[in-house]
Design a protein around this motif. Sequence first.
Motif, PDB file in Angstrom:
ATOM      1  N   ALA A 441      61.620  29.603  -2.970  1.00 39.98           N
ATOM      2  CA  ALA A 441      62.191  30.362  -1.760  1.00 39.98           C
ATOM      3  C   ALA A 441      61.184  30.926  -1.072  1.00 39.98           C
ATOM      4  O   ALA A 441      59.875  31.192  -1.293  1.00 39.98           O
ATOM      5  CB  ALA A 441      62.909  31.546  -2.408  1.00 39.98           C
ATOM      6  N   VAL A 442      61.495  30.791   0.431  1.00 40.30           N
ATOM      7  CA  VAL A 442      60.234  31.367   1.334  1.00 40.30           C
ATOM      8  C   VAL A 442      60.994  32.382   1.955  1.00 40.30           C
ATOM      9  O   VAL A 442      62.062  32.352   2.679  1.00 40.30           O
ATOM     10  CB  VAL A 442      59.955  30.575   2.344  1.00 40.30           C
ATOM     11  CG1 VAL A 442      59.038  30.908   3.460  1.00 40.30           C
ATOM     12  CG2 VAL A 442      59.165  29.283   1.572  1.00 40.30           C
ATOM     13  N   ILE A 443      60.425  33.815   2.227  1.00 47.29           N
ATOM     14  CA  ILE A 443      60.570  34.780   3.181  1.00 47.29           C
ATOM     15  C   ILE A 443      59.681  34.963   4.142  1.00 47.29           C
ATOM     16  O   ILE A 443      58.473  35.168   3.755  1.00 47.29           O
ATOM     17  CB  ILE A 443      60.685  36.104   2.288  1.00 47.29           C
ATOM     18  CG1 ILE A 443      62.072  35.933   1.408  1.00 47.29           C
ATOM     19  CG2 ILE A 443      61.036  37.236   3.262  1.00 47.29           C
ATOM     20  CD1 ILE A 443      62.305  37.389   0.523  1.00 47.29           C
ATOM     21  N   LEU A 444      59.978  34.590   5.383  1.00 50.66           N
ATOM     22  CA  LEU A 444      59.092  34.580   6.371  1.00 50.66           C
ATOM     23  C   LEU A 444      59.196  35.745   7.205  1.00 50.66           C
ATOM     24  O   LEU A 444      60.027  36.436   7.576  1.00 50.66           O
ATOM     25  CB  LEU A 444      59.155  33.358   7.188  1.00 50.66           C
ATOM     26  CG  LEU A 444      58.513  33.153   8.596  1.00 50.66           C
ATOM     27  CD1 LEU A 444      57.047  32.881   8.473  1.00 50.66           C
ATOM     28  CD2 LEU A 444      59.223  32.082   9.324  1.00 50.66           C
ATOM     29  N   VAL A 445      57.858  36.474   7.520  1.00 50.10           N
ATOM     30  CA  VAL A 445      57.503  37.529   8.435  1.00 50.10           C
ATOM     31  C   VAL A 445      57.137  36.949   9.739  1.00 50.10           C
ATOM     32  O   VAL A 445      56.022  36.285   9.756  1.00 50.10           O
ATOM     33  CB  VAL A 445      57.005  38.646   7.962  1.00 50.10           C
ATOM     34  CG1 VAL A 445      56.344  39.400   9.092  1.00 50.10           C
ATOM     35  CG2 VAL A 445      57.919  39.557   6.912  1.00 50.10           C
ATOM     36  N   THR A 446      57.873  37.199  10.759  1.00 48.52           N
ATOM     37  CA  THR A 446      57.319  36.701  12.301  1.00 48.52           C
ATOM     38  C   THR A 446      57.712  37.753  13.214  1.00 48.52           C
ATOM     39  O   THR A 446      58.741  38.273  12.875  1.00 48.52           O
ATOM     40  CB  THR A 446      57.648  35.316  12.368  1.00 48.52           C
ATOM     41  OG1 THR A 446      57.214  34.780  13.601  1.00 48.52           O
ATOM     42  CG2 THR A 446      59.337  35.271  12.304  1.00 48.52           C
ATOM     43  N   HIS A 447      56.834  37.777  14.555  1.00 49.22           N
ATOM     44  CA  HIS A 447      57.321  38.575  15.385  1.00 49.22           C
ATOM     45  C   HIS A 447      57.953  37.856  16.346  1.00 49.22           C
ATOM     46  O   HIS A 447      58.606  38.304  17.369  1.00 49.22           O
ATOM     47  CB  HIS A 447      56.015  39.225  16.154  1.00 49.22           C
ATOM     48  CG  HIS A 447      55.179  38.014  16.795  1.00 49.22           C
ATOM     49  ND1 HIS A 447      54.202  37.494  15.986  1.00 49.22           N
ATOM     50  CD2 HIS A 447      55.049  37.484  17.733  1.00 49.22           C
ATOM     51  CE1 HIS A 447      53.734  36.471  16.652  1.00 49.22           C
ATOM     52  NE2 HIS A 447      54.072  36.625  17.757  1.00 49.22           N
ATOM     53  N   ASN A 448      58.135  36.372  16.076  1.00 50.19           N
ATOM     54  CA  ASN A 448      58.732  35.433  16.884  1.00 50.19           C
ATOM     55  C   ASN A 448      60.146  35.297  16.670  1.00 50.19           C
ATOM     56  O   ASN A 448      60.398  34.429  15.791  1.00 50.19           O
ATOM     57  CB  ASN A 448      58.038  34.304  16.954  1.00 50.19           C
ATOM     58  CG  ASN A 448      58.119  33.203  18.157  1.00 50.19           C
ATOM     59  OD1 ASN A 448      59.431  33.002  18.548  1.00 50.19           O
ATOM     60  ND2 ASN A 448      57.186  32.517  18.790  1.00 50.19           N
ATOM     61  N   LEU A 449      61.044  35.652  17.519  1.00 48.79           N
ATOM     62  CA  LEU A 449      62.417  35.821  17.109  1.00 48.79           C
ATOM     63  C   LEU A 449      63.128  34.366  16.938  1.00 48.79           C
ATOM     64  O   LEU A 449      63.865  33.677  16.261  1.00 48.79           O
ATOM     65  CB  LEU A 449      63.258  36.525  17.766  1.00 48.79           C
ATOM     66  CG  LEU A 449      64.906  36.660  17.384  1.00 48.79           C
ATOM     67  CD1 LEU A 449      64.928  37.145  15.932  1.00 48.79           C
ATOM     68  CD2 LEU A 449      65.266  37.626  18.029  1.00 48.79           C
ATOM     69  N   THR A 450      62.496  33.391  18.019  1.00 48.07           N
ATOM     70  CA  THR A 450      62.826  32.054  18.154  1.00 48.07           C
ATOM     71  C   THR A 450      62.504  31.231  17.151  1.00 48.07           C
ATOM     72  O   THR A 450      63.449  30.417  16.423  1.00 48.07           O
ATOM     73  CB  THR A 450      62.454  31.557  19.547  1.00 48.07           C
ATOM     74  OG1 THR A 450      62.788  32.268  20.768  1.00 48.07           O
ATOM     75  CG2 THR A 450      62.675  30.031  19.906  1.00 48.07           C
ATOM     76  N   LEU A 451      61.070  31.453  16.626  1.00 51.70           N
ATOM     77  CA  LEU A 451      60.787  30.663  15.365  1.00 51.70           C
ATOM     78  C   LEU A 451      61.625  31.053  14.251  1.00 51.70           C
ATOM     79  O   LEU A 451      61.845  30.130  13.598  1.00 51.70           O
ATOM     80  CB  LEU A 451      59.306  31.019  15.261  1.00 51.70           C
ATOM     81  CG  LEU A 451      58.464  30.210  14.298  1.00 51.70           C
ATOM     82  CD1 LEU A 451      56.939  30.218  14.596  1.00 51.70           C
ATOM     83  CD2 LEU A 451      58.615  30.688  12.762  1.00 51.70           C
ATOM     84  N   ALA A 452      62.030  32.207  14.171  1.00 49.72           N
ATOM     85  CA  ALA A 452      62.469  32.732  13.011  1.00 49.72           C
ATOM     86  C   ALA A 452      63.982  31.954  12.909  1.00 49.72           C
ATOM     87  O   ALA A 452      64.331  31.410  11.821  1.00 49.72           O
ATOM     88  CB  ALA A 452      62.787  34.335  13.097  1.00 49.72           C
ATOM     89  N   LYS A 453      64.717  31.919  14.017  1.00 48.70           N
ATOM     90  CA  LYS A 453      66.056  31.406  14.121  1.00 48.70           C
ATOM     91  C   LYS A 453      65.990  29.801  13.826  1.00 48.70           C
ATOM     92  O   LYS A 453      66.686  29.306  13.160  1.00 48.70           O
ATOM     93  CB  LYS A 453      66.720  31.762  15.394  1.00 48.70           C
ATOM     94  CG  LYS A 453      66.984  33.152  15.647  1.00 48.70           C
ATOM     95  CD  LYS A 453      67.694  33.455  16.912  1.00 48.70           C
ATOM     96  CE  LYS A 453      68.047  35.058  16.950  1.00 48.70           C
ATOM     97  NZ  LYS A 453      68.636  35.302  18.522  1.00 48.70           N
ATOM     98  N   ARG A 454      65.024  29.308  14.467  1.00 48.26           N
ATOM     99  CA  ARG A 454      64.925  27.787  14.214  1.00 48.26           C
ATOM    100  C   ARG A 454      64.626  27.386  13.005  1.00 48.26           C
ATOM    101  O   ARG A 454      65.018  26.250  12.383  1.00 48.26           O
ATOM    102  CB  ARG A 454      63.745  27.272  15.218  1.00 48.26           C
ATOM    103  CG  ARG A 454      64.490  27.350  16.775  1.00 48.26           C
ATOM    104  CD  ARG A 454      65.321  26.484  17.274  1.00 48.26           C
ATOM    105  NE  ARG A 454      65.587  26.578  18.858  1.00 48.26           N
ATOM    106  CZ  ARG A 454      66.293  25.614  19.206  1.00 48.26           C
ATOM    107  NH1 ARG A 454      66.825  24.597  18.523  1.00 48.26           N
ATOM    108  NH2 ARG A 454      66.694  25.918  20.578  1.00 48.26           N
ATOM    109  N   TRP A 455      63.609  28.028  12.473  1.00 44.38           N
ATOM    110  CA  TRP A 455      62.892  27.505  11.154  1.00 44.38           C
ATOM    111  C   TRP A 455      63.794  28.135   9.844  1.00 44.38           C
ATOM    112  O   TRP A 455      64.019  27.499   8.861  1.00 44.38           O
ATOM    113  CB  TRP A 455      61.711  27.858  10.862  1.00 44.38           C
ATOM    114  CG  TRP A 455      61.107  27.389   9.610  1.00 44.38           C
ATOM    115  CD1 TRP A 455      60.345  26.122   9.754  1.00 44.38           C
ATOM    116  CD2 TRP A 455      60.774  27.797   8.337  1.00 44.38           C
ATOM    117  NE1 TRP A 455      59.842  25.545   8.478  1.00 44.38           N
ATOM    118  CE2 TRP A 455      60.203  26.943   7.471  1.00 44.38           C
ATOM    119  CE3 TRP A 455      61.052  29.091   7.877  1.00 44.38           C
ATOM    120  CZ2 TRP A 455      59.731  26.963   6.371  1.00 44.38           C
ATOM    121  CZ3 TRP A 455      60.757  29.307   6.627  1.00 44.38           C
ATOM    122  CH2 TRP A 455      60.107  28.312   5.780  1.00 44.38           C
ATOM    123  N   ALA A 456      64.301  29.268   9.948  1.00 44.37           N
ATOM    124  CA  ALA A 456      64.920  29.894   8.841  1.00 44.37           C
ATOM    125  C   ALA A 456      66.514  29.827   8.903  1.00 44.37           C
ATOM    126  O   ALA A 456      67.183  29.780   7.973  1.00 44.37           O
ATOM    127  CB  ALA A 456      64.361  31.284   8.394  1.00 44.37           C
TER     128      ALA A 456
END
Length: 472
Positions: A441-456
């Motif tokens: 399982a991966v929990i990703l922290v990012t400031h990039n909301l677009t990246l968050a939506k696309r990848w996770a």
Amino acid sequence: MSLDVKDLVVMAGKTQLLGPLDVAVEPGEPLSILGETGAGKSLLAQAVMGTLPAGLSASGRITLGGRRLDDLPASEREALWGRHVAILPQEPWRALDPLMRGNEQVAESHAVVAGRPWDEARRRAEGDLSGLGLPGASHDAYPGVLSGGMAQRVAFAAATAAGATTLLADEPTKGLDDARRDDVVRLLRDVAEKGGILLCITHDVAVARALGGRVMILRQGEVVECGACETVLTAPQSAYGRALVEADPANWPSHGTMPGQSPVLVAENLSIARGGRTLVSGIDLSVGTGGRLAIAGPSGLGKSTLLDTLAGLIPPARGRVERRGEARKPLALQKLYQDPPSAFAPRVTLKTGFQDLVRRHRLDAARMSMLIERLGLSPALLERKPSAVSGGELQRLALARVLMLNPSVILADEPTSRLDPVTQRSVMEVIGEIHHEAEAAVILVTHNLTLAKRWAGTVVNLATLAAAKSAA
């Protein structure tokens, strides 16, 4: 006055890392340096300042306002720092004194470098930090309790306090959300608009667009293309230039939601706190084997604190975190830290650190070589100490070290904030492939909301939760 660099070459022993390179930066016309991680962008700034890491050497001619810098005695060159030329380093934690409060460090620049009275220096420091959007409660905090984005803004304020007319900004917006990134870009642009010299090293194409002026793209230590910003970023001529512009997360394929199978990490009605202050409340999340979940939100809102709470490094302010099944085993839960220099022993080579890991946990050394190759890294980097590789390279080495332990849960804190767009996309694809293969399982922290939506797909937006709390 202009900054002129002629025939610059940077060497590590007999290995050429950068150049030969010619760079000219005129007052009022920013120059943005784009390129892949490890292309030598930071080496250019360090060569200009005379701060190359031990083991690296530079040749060529560097002049500022007609004055040779490269052949000045060290004491005379250092006397220019802050007053005439300043650098905003890539790693804010390397630039800040861990034992001094942020406002004290900015005030010190105003007083010691600019020569202002201490009362005025302290007033200016408070104004600088407020102008960068830092809340008053964080002004007198030590760097270690600040988020990466907040520490970056303190470092920016300290670097620019003495009014140097030449600024070398090395990744000044990494780790910042879009709003804070735009704030820093406005400050950088102001340097040029006032007739200063601005050289900005960045992996963010949006930053280069906003600054305007000229753009230079580096790859493997050489110039791929150079020209007016609107020309290079609208119609790049090189294959790498096109790949760089096209690698924006907005162009990534969407994977949809990926909750995974049986839950391994669950949080219910969680409140997180740092320094006795509650940051966000009402957090509910669950991720299963092979699943993906992203935590997004502006800098300083508590993304890293939430990750530390999930890891068990700090206790919840309220609610509970449950680690199930595989996640309870030793080494099963691994964190990829936001600040890679702090995750490596500074005085030993990277090779020694990896060999120690292999021996300590009886790992397969061949897997180390496979991961390093898969992450696009040169094995030669292992012969260096952490300070002698770029931030992006060090982050990928940290990722390789985490993946070697075959964790069931990976807590990734801004794993691509130091990477250029092409490498960022490649690294996220590798994380996706390996976690799928290992059913981690991966929990990703990012400031990039677009990246968050696309990848996770599934995103816990702390800004939304904080706004709901305020409305209530």
